[in-house]
Scaffold this active site. Structure first.
Site, PDB file in Angstrom:
ATOM      1  N   ASP A   1      -2.687  -9.043   8.736  1.00 26.04           N
ATOM      2  CA  ASP A   1      -1.376  -8.957   9.388  1.00 26.04           C
ATOM      3  C   ASP A   1      -1.198  -7.580  10.038  1.00 26.04           C
ATOM      4  O   ASP A   1      -0.486  -7.437  11.032  1.00 26.04           O
ATOM      5  CB  ASP A   1      -0.238  -9.264   8.406  1.00 26.04           C
ATOM      6  CG  ASP A   1      -0.286  -8.432   7.130  1.00 26.04           C
ATOM      7  OD1 ASP A   1      -1.358  -7.862   6.832  1.00 26.04           O
ATOM      8  OD2 ASP A   1       0.741  -8.366   6.435  1.00 26.04           O
TER       9      ASP A   1
ATOM     10  N   ARG B   1      -4.900   1.661  -0.104  1.00 30.87           N
ATOM     11  CA  ARG B   1      -4.829   0.215   0.076  1.00 30.87           C
ATOM     12  C   ARG B   1      -4.809  -0.580  -1.213  1.00 30.87           C
ATOM     13  O   ARG B   1      -5.591  -0.348  -2.127  1.00 30.87           O
ATOM     14  CB  ARG B   1      -6.039  -0.252   0.915  1.00 30.87           C
ATOM     15  CG  ARG B   1      -6.016  -1.764   1.143  1.00 30.87           C
ATOM     16  CD  ARG B   1      -6.992  -2.205   2.206  1.00 30.87           C
ATOM     17  NE  ARG B   1      -6.699  -3.589   2.552  1.00 30.87           N
ATOM     18  CZ  ARG B   1      -7.608  -4.565   2.586  1.00 30.87           C
ATOM     19  NH1 ARG B   1      -8.872  -4.303   2.342  1.00 30.87           N
ATOM     20  NH2 ARG B   1      -7.239  -5.800   2.882  1.00 30.87           N
ATOM     21  N   LEU B   2      -3.879  -1.553  -1.244  1.00 29.71           N
ATOM     22  CA  LEU B   2      -3.897  -2.601  -2.247  1.00 29.71           C
ATOM     23  C   LEU B   2      -4.275  -3.868  -1.484  1.00 29.71           C
ATOM     24  O   LEU B   2      -3.513  -4.362  -0.657  1.00 29.71           O
ATOM     25  CB  LEU B   2      -2.513  -2.749  -2.884  1.00 29.71           C
ATOM     26  CG  LEU B   2      -2.359  -3.778  -4.001  1.00 29.71           C
ATOM     27  CD1 LEU B   2      -3.199  -3.400  -5.204  1.00 29.71           C
ATOM     28  CD2 LEU B   2      -0.891  -3.906  -4.414  1.00 29.71           C
TER      29      LEU B   2
ATOM     30  N   ASN C   1       2.390  -0.301   5.403  1.00 24.48           N
ATOM     31  CA  ASN C   1       2.668  -0.706   4.029  1.00 24.48           C
ATOM     32  C   ASN C   1       3.548  -1.948   4.073  1.00 24.48           C
ATOM     33  O   ASN C   1       4.616  -1.927   4.666  1.00 24.48           O
ATOM     34  CB  ASN C   1       3.405   0.442   3.310  1.00 24.48           C
ATOM     35  CG  ASN C   1       4.032   0.015   1.986  1.00 24.48           C
ATOM     36  OD1 ASN C   1       5.037   0.570   1.566  1.00 24.48           O
ATOM     37  ND2 ASN C   1       3.465  -0.965   1.317  1.00 24.48           N
TER      38      ASN C   1
ATOM     39  N   CYS D   1       0.819  -1.166   0.000  1.00 27.72           N
ATOM     40  CA  CYS D   1       0.000   0.000   0.000  1.00 27.72           C
ATOM     41  C   CYS D   1       0.867   1.234   0.000  1.00 27.72           C
ATOM     42  O   CYS D   1       2.075   1.147  -0.100  1.00 27.72           O
ATOM     43  CB  CYS D   1      -0.859   0.008   1.275  1.00 27.72           C
ATOM     44  SG  CYS D   1      -1.701  -1.559   1.556  1.00 27.72           S
TER      45      CYS D   1
END
Lengths: 672, 82
Positions: free
Chosen positions: A99, A49-50, A74, A2
């Site tokens: 996570d 966000r990815l 990230n 991210c």
């Protein structure tokens, strides 16, 4: 994976939302799937966000049970299931499956001692509302980036510098020392960046920002054994090291497959990526997709080896073919993402490769990056060994013959016409074997001649080779010179090149340009520490590179790939920018007027050099001149893109097919 | 000989030093001063062959013959007399 950004301001009340939104807009390529902002009191956190883990529930920033600790994160914590289990046992309650969430609870338990529990690639910021402080951390090898600008009582940070520049109060000036250093060793050194007063948090470090200011500390350092310890370790049999390499590379690969989206792999045709790809294919995913870049210029192309690997492994493979004019066309956007002067075009094909991955609907790829640094795959390590051998008998006629053999792709092989010139070149500084930076002296000196193109003011302020050596040596740990020469050379290469060039300009920034996350099994800190601990002869055996790794790979990788001589990854230069045809931005940026405006160059000197490039239509024989061209052009691009704020699309000659921004309709959730 | 040296100097200054002749005299070693590396020397050879009509053989490509303006001057004069 991210983009992160944020602000802390103890000095004044500040409406942070508008700036946080602007910062996020600059990072959208890193995280096109969603956006989130937390702003309360002195702090603001933002997140692009990815989505890779917990696709529906992983929106950030994420908080602890009583919403007093917030994180923007990230990267990946690959051992998060274990960490989470321990935290749950201690009574922590989780509201996502991510996570990310382990970070806030681990912080509550361990404070800044939390980092030793993390195995991953990360940069994050944790805001502790009760203690009114922000904790920053960056992974051991520097895979994920974190930049900041600190002033009295205020800090602004982000995954990329362009996010910081969303704040108009942040100065926009090229850093003269960095220009000088890049023209010595290819990358900025230490915490420096291309821009004055913008710093990079070093790999393996954390920082705390509170009302007293900013404190930066290491939580991990790469260490090699000293003489006494080496002696003890030497007793361990080779087979035992080999077994541990096999086990750890396997496990490092295994935990890097943790994702709720499919994981693909880059396949360069070399040993390293073929090895990890083979492990995945054999043990975890029989329908693996792989991706590679091929060059229309045969001197750089490795597609024959890639096809060999694909045929042997049976992956679903896609390749993109990169031409000289592709590189010239996309270069402005490459520099926009890299945010630093570069001397090579090698990032450009990586930009095209990540676009290919993204167009195939993949977000995550494994890569073989890092193996050459930690298992001693590069020629510079052999060069150091040969030169030390030669230095013991400087008049030997035979010893220098070994040198030319290392660089057939530059010097045309041991029977080349320029053989005795090769020797003359490599004899420079031959006797300075006591220097802690002996391995890199020649390279720095040769590159350092590029400084003739910089202005007198920059050169007077930053000095020549010896001044650079002094600056760089000050960054080395005191025990460095007690290590084995190979370890010394590897440490320098890692310190200079890995985080500050390979993993950034060629890695994170090029992959994230198309929202793709790279994962690096060889940079699992357990693998890195193991390689550093083993006797140097198992890394570089005589002049056989990556000795133990080749043995480990022999069981799963086709023999012709294990045995093939290493080909360094390089990309074409001169012909990308001149005569093929010459992109309009090149003419514009390399005009005398534009060069003068930047104020960094010896303009008459550069103008004459550019005339030569034009005259020869970009066919430059000398390596150094190729580096000069890319260096000068990338500085001009930085000046236009970041200092003068000219939009990148304006500089692109042809309308680049990915010029249109993606994800402009993303919804941003504002918390709390 | 002086004419040869002058032409070589102009070539080196124009083509490798891009006009900045500071610190270059006839005996400056190209390798020591970092003016040429082994890839650059091929450009010098191409220039000599074209400008003076001499042929440079592989075994003549040595620093003794080609590492300074003076040594090139002497080398080319020898070739032209031969």
């Amino acid at each position: 994976m991210c983009g992160i950004a944020g602000i802390v301001n103890f000095a004044a009340a500040e409406d942070k939302l508008p700036l946080l939104r602007r910062m996020l807009a600059q990072l959208q390529h890193r995280g096109p799937d969603a956006g989130g902002i937390f702003a309360r009191g002195a702090a603001g956190l933002a997140h692009a966000r990815l989505s890779i883990i917990d696709l529906s529930g992983g929106g950030q920033p994420i908080h602890n049970e009583d919403r007093s600790v917030w994180v923007t994160f990230n990267g990946e914590i690959f051992n998060y299931p274990d960490v989470r289990e321990g935290l749950e046992a201690r009574g922590h309650r989780f509201y996502t499956r991510t996570d990310t969430e382990v970070l806030v609870h681990l912080y509550e338990e361990e404070g800044e001692k939390m980092f030793r529990h993390l195995n991953g690639q990360f940069s994050f910021a944790i805001w502790d509302e009760q203690r009114r402080r922000m904790l920053f951390g960056r992974d051991r090898m520097g895979i994920r980036p974190l930049f900041y600008h600190a002033s009295a009582g205020r800090i602004v940070f982000g995954s990329e510098i362009k996010a910081l520049f969303a704040d108009p109060s942040i100065p926009r000036r090229l850093d003269g020392q960095t220009l000088s250093d890049v023209f010595s060793c290819w990358s900025p050194i230490g915490e420096r960046t291309a821009f004055e007063d913008i710093r990079s948090l070093p790999p393996g470090h954390f920082a705390v920002f509170d009302e007293r200011g900013l404190v930066i500390r290491a939580f991990w350092r790469l260490r090699f054994p000293d003489a006494a310890e080496s002696e003890r370790l030497a007793e361990r049999p080779f087979e035992s090291w080999l077994e541990e390499v096999n086990d750890l590379v396997y496990d490092a690969t295994r935990i890097r497959l943790r994702a709720d989206v499919p994981v693909g792999a880059y396949l360069s045709g070399g040993l390293d990526s073929t090895f990890t790809t083979a492990l995945v294919k054999r043990h975890f995913n029989n329908r693996l997709s792989t991706f590679s870049v091929a060059f229309s210029d045969q001197r750089f192309d490795e597609s024959a080896f890639q096809r060999e690997a694909v045929a042997a492994l049976g992956t679903a493979h896609r390749e993109c073919r990169c031409t000289d004019s592709d590189i010239g066309r996309i270069f402005p956007r490459v520099v926009w993402h890299a945010e630093t002067p570069i001397l090579r075009t090698a990032p450009a094909p990586m930009f095209l490769l990540s676009r290919l991955v993204r167009s195939a609907d993949y977000k995550v790829v494994l890569t073989g990056e890092g193996a050459d640094e930690i298992f001693a795959g590069y020629n510079i390590f052999k060069e150091d060994r040969v030169r030390r051998f030669w230095a013991r008998r400087p008049d030997s006629k035979l010893r220098p013959l070994l040198v030319a053999r290392l660089y057939p792709y530059i010097f045309g092989g041991p029977n080349s016409k320029s053989q005795s010139f090769v020797q003359g070149f490599f004899k420079r500084h031959l006797s300075r074997t006591a220097s802690p930076v002996y391995s890199h002296l020649l390279r720095w000196e040769n590159t350092g001649h590029l400084k003739g193109f910089l202005g007198a003011e920059i050169n007077a302020a930053n000095g020549g080779l010896e001044a650079f050596i002094e600056r760089f040596t000050a960054l080395l740990p005191p025990e460095h010179n007690e290590w084995h020469p190979l370890s010394r050379a590897q440490f320098i290469e890692i310190q200079l090149f890995l985080a500050n060039y390979l993993l950034s300009s060629q890695g994170d920034r090029m992959a994230m340009a198309h929202s793709v996350e790279g994962r690096y099994p060889f940079l699992d800190y357990r693998v890195v520490e193991l390689a550093a601990r083993m006797p140097p002869r198992y890394r570089l055996n005589g002049l056989k590179e990556k000795f133990v790794l080749k043995k480990a790979a022999a069981g799963v990788v086709p023999a012709q790939i294990v045995d093939r001589p290493k080909q360094p990854y390089r990309a074409p230069i001169g012909r990308c920018f001149f005569g093929n045809p010459t992109p309009p931005y090149v003419e514009e940026l390399l005009s005398e007027r534009a060069l003068r405006q930047t104020g960094c160059f010896d303009v008459p000197q550069v103008v004459r050099f550019i005339e030569k490039c034009r005259r020869q239509e970009g066919s430059l024989q000398a390596e150094r001149e190729n580096m000069a061209l890319v260096g000068i052009l990338s500085i001009q691009l930085l000046d236009h893109l970041f200092i003068r704020q000219q939009p990148v699309a304006q500089l692109e000659s042809a309308a680049a097919d990915d010029a249109a921004g993606r994800g402009s309709g993303v919804e941003i959730a504002v918390m709390p | 000989m002086e004419e040869i040296k002058l032409k070589v100097k102009n070539f080196v200054v124009g083509n490798f030093l891009f006009g900045n002749a500071d610190g270059l005299d006839d005996d400056t070693s190209f390798l020591e001063a970092g003016i040429l590396d082994s890839t650059g020397v091929m450009e010098v050879v191409a220039f000599l062959e074209q400008q003076f009509g001499v042929r440079v053989d592989d075994d003549e490509l040595t620093p003794e013959n080609l590492d300074s303006i003076s040594s090139i001057g002497a080398f080319v004069s020898r070739k032209l007399q031969a």
